[in-house]
Design an enzyme around this catalytic site. Structure first.
Site, PDB file in Angstrom:
ATOM      1  CG  HIS A 120      -5.638  -2.647   0.429  1.00  0.00           C
ATOM      2  ND1 HIS A 120      -4.805  -2.505  -0.655  1.00  0.00           N
ATOM      3  CD2 HIS A 120      -5.184  -1.767   1.366  1.00  0.00           C
ATOM      4  CE1 HIS A 120      -3.902  -1.570  -0.390  1.00  0.00           C
ATOM      5  NE2 HIS A 120      -4.106  -1.115   0.823  1.00  0.00           N
TER       6      HIS A 120
ATOM      7  CB  SER B 249      -0.949  -0.072   1.192  1.00  0.00           C
ATOM      8  OG  SER B 249      -2.114   0.608   0.894  1.00  0.00           O
TER       9      SER B 249
HETATM   10  C1  GCU Z   1      -5.154   5.118   1.675  1.00  0.00           C
HETATM   11  C2  GCU Z   1      -4.555   5.772   0.452  1.00  0.00           C
HETATM   12  C3  GCU Z   1      -3.928   4.746  -0.483  1.00  0.00           C
HETATM   13  C4  GCU Z   1      -2.948   3.899   0.303  1.00  0.00           C
HETATM   14  C5  GCU Z   1      -3.633   3.294   1.500  1.00  0.00           C
HETATM   15  C6  GCU Z   1      -2.715   2.517   2.448  1.00  0.00           C
HETATM   16  O1  GCU Z   1      -6.249   4.343   1.328  1.00  0.00           O
HETATM   17  O2  GCU Z   1      -5.550   6.523  -0.177  1.00  0.00           O
HETATM   18  O3  GCU Z   1      -3.272   5.387  -1.541  1.00  0.00           O
HETATM   19  O4  GCU Z   1      -2.374   2.940  -0.520  1.00  0.00           O
HETATM   20  O5  GCU Z   1      -4.193   4.324   2.289  1.00  0.00           O
HETATM   21  O6  GCU Z   1      -1.559   2.795   2.558  1.00  0.00           O
HETATM   22  O7  GCU Z   1      -3.256   1.658   3.155  1.00  0.00           O
END
Ligand code: GCU
Length: 430
Positions: free
Chosen positions: A410, A269
């Protein structure tokens, strides 16, 4: 020869934006055409690896530094490594646990990185290693009671609205019950058993993840006296995390147990974004493992779906540089895109992992990015991804580029690690 023709035909299909057999077509994924990896800013076409390395690569790198992540200072700030403990009895005697503090200044109360390293006990050769930052402290990656508890910037459930400028963090020692909270995300046992070392540190050690983080993180070490803000093309928090990953690699280069030519960088992420940016800049990283890095990572800013630039820039304005904000609502004006970021890793192997239910990170755009970056790999005589057809769920592709979209949300899962370790075995010929 046949393979070249097949690849060329696939590419024509891609550029022609026709539907592929099982995946969505680029035209259905993109709101605007993405910049081409092999077309120089002056319009000339890059014909060979030499021109790529001498001209196009620096041009792309500069654009990402100047317009997106901000420039990483060239000043070295030599890190000092202090080995705090070495314990050969971790995991019932299967692993060695080392804890090292990396400092950058003699002054107390300046940022320092607490590095945790695991390696198999019975290793005869210098080991390949995997480096990645963790989200809530080293103690969360495994329930091993010997891991020192994180003692800065602990997520604070009392601030559930995350309203203050510390975005739900407070400065105190992490609780005992946070041990092993994210062990499923790291699979330390499995990777040690497979003969890999793991080096990890808490990303908040490098730069805390909130808008006021500048004054507490490593970026503060580069501020001039009296300076309280960074300029529009100076680095944001992702740049700082990427810098920290390189400093961890500096340590690994000094550790005789590690084969520093075989170090993969991983991130999930936002930390996936940092890992891709680290691999793009620092060619000592031999392999990139991008876990759902999404927009700001390998996904495409110009994609129709997924996270928007507006969301990224309003929710996390301090992740990127000031210049990046001018692109909110106008991704088509960006000089680069995720396919070019990934191409900066060429010819080094890179594995891109998406998850079916993670539409925010946009699996089809992450896949398309790898397809488009493949042309740079081919300049080096490597196949890249070798296909432009998105694979069905849970059917990984593993050439010089790897890709899978797994079922689920995710996250980082055991399935993802299984593929990463297979991919690394393949690349390191183990
Ligand atoms: C948020 C952000 C993403 C990122 C995520 C994370 O959702 O908008 O771009 O990847 O956090 O790091 O969990």
């Amino acid at each position: 020869m046949l393979r070249v023709v097949i690849l060329a035909l696939s590419l024509c299909r891609l550029i022609g934006a026709e539907a592929t057999e099982s995946g969505p077509s680029p035209a259905s994924i993109l709101a605007f055409p993405v910049p081409d990896a092999l077309t120089l800013a002056d319009g000339r076409h890059v014909q060979n690896a030499q021109t790529w390395l001498a001209k196009r690569r620096p041009e792309i790198l500069h654009a990402f530094a100047d317009q997106i992540y901000g420039r990483t200072p060239s000043e070295k700030l030599p890190p000092q490594f202090h080995v705090d403990s070495v314990d050969r009895s971790a995991f019932s005697g299967e692993a060695i646990r080392k804890q090292i503090t990396i400092t950058f200044s003699r002054q107390a109360d300046t940022p320092r990185i607490h590095l945790l390293v695991y390696q198999p006990v019975h290793a005869r050769h210098p080991l390949p290693a995997i480096v990645g930052l963790n989200f809530e402290g080293n103690q969360t990656i495994d329930s091993d009671p010997g891991i020192t508890l994180n003692d800065v910037w602990v997520p604070d459930p009392a601030d559930s609205q995350q309203t203050n400028e510390l975005r739900g963090h407070s400065r105190r020692r992490a609780a005992e019950d946070s041990r092993g909270r994210y062990n499923y995300r790291w699979q330390v046992d499995a990777l040690v058993q497979r003969g890999y070392a793991l080096a990890t540190a808490y990303y908040g050690d490098i730069e805390p993840d909130f808008s006021g983080g500048l004054q507490y993180g490593v970026r503060s070490l580069f501020l001039k006296p009296g300076q309280t803000a960074v300029g529009p093309s100076e680095w944001g928090a992702i740049g700082a995390w990427a810098w920290g990953l390189s400093r961890i690699l500096d340590y690994l280069e000094t550790d005789p147990a590690i084969d520093a030519r075989k170090v993969a960088v991983i991130g999930h992420s936002r930390l996936g974004k940092a890992a891709v940016w680290a691999a793009a800049q620092d060619r000592r990283f031999a392999v990139l493992l991008s876990n759902e890095s999404g927009m700001g990572g390998v996904s495409l800013y110009r994609a129709k779906n997924g996270e928007t630039l507006e969301h990224l820039n309003t929710s996390f304005p301090y992740w990127f540089c000031g210049n990046f904000h001018q692109y909110t609502g106008h991704p088509e004006r960006l000089p680069v895109d995720g396919n070019l970021l990934l191409s900066l890793c060429a010819p080094r192997p890179a594995y891109i992992a998406s998850a079916q239910q993670d539409s925010f990170s946009n699996p089809s755009a992450e896949f398309l990015s790898a397809v488009l970056a493949s042309k740079v790999y081919r300049l080096f005589g490597k196949p890249g991804l070798g296909t432009d057809v998105m694979p069905p769920v849970n059917q990984p592709i593993m050439l010089t580029l790897g890709y899978h979209v797994r079922t689920g949300i995710h996250e980082v899962t055991e399935y993802d690690w299984d593929q990463y370790l297979k991919f690394l075995d393949l690349q390191f010929r183990r």
